[in-house]
Design a protein around this motif. Structure first.
Motif, PDB file in Angstrom:
ATOM      1  N   HIS A   1     -39.912  54.430 -15.833  1.00 30.51           N
ATOM      2  CA  HIS A   1     -39.177  53.167 -15.729  1.00 30.51           C
ATOM      3  C   HIS A   1     -38.122  53.076 -16.838  1.00 30.51           C
ATOM      4  CE1 HIS A   1     -39.211  48.485 -15.990  1.00 30.51           C
ATOM      5  NE2 HIS A   1     -38.178  48.917 -15.304  1.00 30.51           N
ATOM      6  N   SER A   2     -38.508  53.468 -18.053  1.00 32.29           N
ATOM      7  CA  SER A   2     -37.560  53.473 -19.175  1.00 32.29           C
ATOM      8  C   SER A   2     -36.400  54.424 -18.894  1.00 32.29           C
ATOM      9  CB  SER A   2     -38.270  53.888 -20.467  1.00 32.29           C
ATOM     10  OG  SER A   2     -39.260  52.946 -20.821  1.00 32.29           O
ATOM     11  N   LEU A   3     -36.711  55.571 -18.312  1.00 31.57           N
ATOM     12  CA  LEU A   3     -35.669  56.547 -17.984  1.00 31.57           C
ATOM     13  C   LEU A   3     -34.708  55.989 -16.935  1.00 31.57           C
ATOM     14  CD1 LEU A   3     -34.514  59.411 -18.266  1.00 31.57           C
ATOM     15  CD2 LEU A   3     -36.152  60.152 -16.511  1.00 31.57           C
ATOM     16  N   LEU A   4     -35.245  55.308 -15.945  1.00 32.04           N
ATOM     17  CA  LEU A   4     -34.402  54.700 -14.908  1.00 32.04           C
ATOM     18  C   LEU A   4     -33.469  53.656 -15.517  1.00 32.04           C
ATOM     19  CD1 LEU A   4     -33.710  54.350 -11.893  1.00 32.04           C
ATOM     20  CD2 LEU A   4     -35.585  52.690 -11.751  1.00 32.04           C
ATOM     21  N   CYS A   5     -34.021  52.807 -16.391  1.00 34.76           N
ATOM     22  CA  CYS A   5     -33.199  51.798 -17.072  1.00 34.76           C
ATOM     23  C   CYS A   5     -32.137  52.467 -17.944  1.00 34.76           C
ATOM     24  CB  CYS A   5     -34.069  50.884 -17.927  1.00 34.76           C
ATOM     25  SG  CYS A   5     -35.151  49.779 -16.996  1.00 34.76           S
ATOM     26  N   ALA A   6     -32.511  53.600 -18.539  1.00 31.42           N
ATOM     27  CA  ALA A   6     -31.577  54.320 -19.421  1.00 31.42           C
ATOM     28  C   ALA A   6     -30.377  54.853 -18.636  1.00 31.42           C
ATOM     29  CB  ALA A   6     -32.300  55.466 -20.123  1.00 31.42           C
ATOM     30  N   TYR A   7     -30.605  55.323 -17.423  1.00 33.52           N
ATOM     31  CA  TYR A   7     -29.492  55.814 -16.602  1.00 33.52           C
ATOM     32  C   TYR A   7     -28.504  54.692 -16.307  1.00 33.52           C
ATOM     33  CZ  TYR A   7     -31.199  60.532 -15.637  1.00 33.52           C
ATOM     34  OH  TYR A   7     -31.578  61.850 -15.751  1.00 33.52           O
ATOM     35  N   VAL A   8     -29.031  53.505 -16.030  1.00 34.21           N
ATOM     36  CA  VAL A   8     -28.155  52.350 -15.781  1.00 34.21           C
ATOM     37  C   VAL A   8     -27.423  51.969 -17.060  1.00 34.21           C
ATOM     38  CG1 VAL A   8     -28.068  49.954 -15.013  1.00 34.21           C
ATOM     39  CG2 VAL A   8     -29.708  51.532 -13.966  1.00 34.21           C
ATOM     40  N   ALA A   9     -28.151  51.960 -18.179  1.00 30.99           N
ATOM     41  CA  ALA A   9     -27.541  51.622 -19.477  1.00 30.99           C
ATOM     42  C   ALA A   9     -26.430  52.601 -19.826  1.00 30.99           C
ATOM     43  CB  ALA A   9     -28.613  51.624 -20.567  1.00 30.99           C
ATOM     44  N   LYS A  10     -26.634  53.872 -19.534  1.00 26.97           N
ATOM     45  CA  LYS A  10     -25.629  54.907 -19.829  1.00 26.97           C
ATOM     46  C   LYS A  10     -24.327  54.642 -19.080  1.00 26.97           C
ATOM     47  CE  LYS A  10     -24.305  59.094 -21.258  1.00 26.97           C
ATOM     48  NZ  LYS A  10     -24.147  59.460 -22.678  1.00 26.97           N
ATOM     49  N   LEU A  11     -24.452  54.169 -17.834  1.00 30.13           N
ATOM     50  CA  LEU A  11     -23.259  53.876 -17.038  1.00 30.13           C
ATOM     51  C   LEU A  11     -22.486  52.692 -17.605  1.00 30.13           C
ATOM     52  CD1 LEU A  11     -24.742  54.270 -13.425  1.00 30.13           C
ATOM     53  CD2 LEU A  11     -23.208  55.861 -14.610  1.00 30.13           C
ATOM     54  N   ILE A  12     -23.207  51.735 -18.180  1.00 30.45           N
ATOM     55  CA  ILE A  12     -22.559  50.519 -18.693  1.00 30.45           C
ATOM     56  C   ILE A  12     -21.991  50.744 -20.089  1.00 30.45           C
ATOM     57  CG2 ILE A  12     -22.905  48.084 -19.273  1.00 30.45           C
ATOM     58  CD1 ILE A  12     -25.217  48.081 -17.237  1.00 30.45           C
TER      59      ILE A  12
END
Length: 465
Positions: free
Chosen positions: A79-90
């Motif tokens: 879940h943290s990794l999934l959130c991190a991918y979104v954070a990386k895009l932003i």
């Protein structure tokens, strides 16, 4: 159609309250060097995104486990990794290795708050709405009232949106398991609970009722016939579910053992901070941590936990029923909270959500317990600057419960099925007979406006009158 429209409005109201709480402070804001649980969740995104899976749970130069090292099961890490991918895009700086530690900004706060809200929208809130819609032998009004009360339970809102965690994910998965069992979808229910326990290990509080309920169904069907095949299917389901969740960590036994060490850090002690369980209470008088060795504390907590959960588990295995299952979840989770090893203040949520499931059946006692459970976390909430949010959400919850269920009516011994208990207490404590009179007098003064006490306390006198 009208019922679903009202349920949608209820869900929206729950979302509004959640977002309102999220506008305030969060755990550890501006408090170096560790900051708080908000930073822990952000740091896990940093670690899972920048490091290979093999290093997530190990202490390395890039992953200092003393600084919010991962200590939850694999699904939390994913879940943290999934959130991190979104954070990386932003904004890549939010999860930049090393340089992002302690990162604080309004935009990042908005992102983190939104991530909790999305988890609620996808898992927890739909489960609550569906559970309440599926309640049998109850009116549409009670179904809507139940869903509103559950969604407004202040404890979960304050911890997930104020203190900042994702407890609604594991609790939501567990609730999906309960829903599946209510429709005899035992395989799907088992998968849902496996997801819950692989998201947060504290779901072990609920594991024995799940196990005993399913085992009881197997006994009921006959272990020499259909029950045996159901048992085999359930066993395969659990093994496969766990294997898929742990697959990236199964390449090396040392890796698995390291993850388990992180999940169960027995060296952290019997309890943490001001937790409202037996051990912390005893420690006020008798410093149990200093007087007993860690090994003795561990054995003692295990024995007491086992003995207190045994009656409800045996009953559930011999007489499986959905009603017994829900009360078993409450009983076992409470035993774990009161007596088990390494208990946090937030663990009371694992008792409170099962209590929410029976709020339509015993509204007075459920409401009282849910208010007390939130109050038990007050030292933690004060530390996070959530006093105002605590007061507002608690009053909102109490108002909704009082308006929905008339919680101050039908609170006699007979209504609450406490006749045997109160009779036994009076036998050994004769002075207890006078308590109802004292409570009724207090209630009379309250109505006259001469005594100002919290409502749940003043009306609790009806428990014995």
């Amino acid at each position: 159609m009208e019922k679903w429209s009202l349920m949608t409005i209820t869900a929206l109201l729950g979302l509004v309250v959640r977002w309102a709480v999220s506008l305030g402070s969060y755990s550890g804001a501006g408090k170096p060097p560790m900051y708080g649980d908000y930073e822990a969740q952000r740091h896990w995104q940093e670690v899972t995104y920048n490091l290979p899976v093999e290093q997530w749970y190990f202490n390395t130069s890039d992953n200092n486990l003393q600084y919010w090292g991962l200590d939850y099961p694999p699904l939390t890490a994913y879940h943290s990794l999934l959130c991190a991918y979104v954070a990386k895009l932003i904004n890549p700086s939010w999860i930049a290795l090393h340089t992002s530690q302690g990162y604080e900004s309004q935009s990042h706060k908005l992102f983190m708050r939104a991530s909790v809200l999305v988890a609620d929208l996808l898992i927890y809130i739909p489960a609550v709405i569906l559970y309440c819609c599926c309640l049998r032998e109850t009116s549409t009004k009670n179904k809507i009232s139940s869903s509103l009360c559950i969604l407004l339970y202040p404890g979960l809102i304050l911890i997930d949106y104020g203190h900042f965690q994702y407890n609604s994910v594991s609790l939501g998965f567990a609730l999906w398991g309960v829903i599946c069992f209510s429709y005899d979808l035992d395989i799907l229910g088992s998968i849902a609970f496996c997801l819950a326990i692989n998201y947060k290990q504290m779901e072990l509080y609920h594991s024995l009722p799940f196990f005993c309920y399913l085992l009881g169904k197997c006994f009921k069907k006959g272990l020499m016939g259909k029950g045996f095949f159901l048992l085999m299917k359930l066993g395969v389901t659990v093994v496969v579910s766990f294997a898929l969740c742990w697959l990236p960590f199964c390449t090396d036994v040392k890796h698995i053992l390291q993850v388990l060490r992180r999940l169960f850090p027995v060296d952290r002690g019997l309890f943490e901070d001001k937790v409202a369980n037996i051990w912390c209470t005893i420690s006020v008088i008798f410093k149990i941590k200093a007087a007993l060795s860690a090994e003795t504390q561990l054995k003692l907590s295990f024995v007491l936990t086992f003995l207190t959960i045994l009656p409800s588990c045996i009953k559930l295995a011999l007489q499986p029923s959905l009603k017994g299952f829900k009360y078993g979840l409450v009983s076992c989770a409470l035993s774990f909270f009161l007596f088990s090893f390494q208990v946090h203040e937030k663990s009371i949520l694992l008792v409170s959500i099962p209590v929410c499931l029976v709020i339509n059946e015993i509204p007075f006692m459920s409401t009282w317990f849910l208010l007390v459970s939130t109050f038990s976390m007050l030292p933690l909430l004060l530390k996070d600057g959530l006093l105002l949010a605590y007061i507002v959400t608690t009053l909102a919850f109490l108002t909704v419960c009082a308006a929905s269920f008339s919680i101050f009516e039908k609170t006699s011994e007979e209504d609450l099925q406490l006749k045997r208990l109160s009779t036994s207490i009076r036998r050994y404590l004769p002075w207890f007979k006078n308590l109802p009179k004292v409570m009724k007098n207090l209630m009379g003064h309250l109505k006259a406006g001469t005594v100002k006490l919290p409502i749940p306390v003043t009306h609790s006198g009806k428990l014995f009158g």
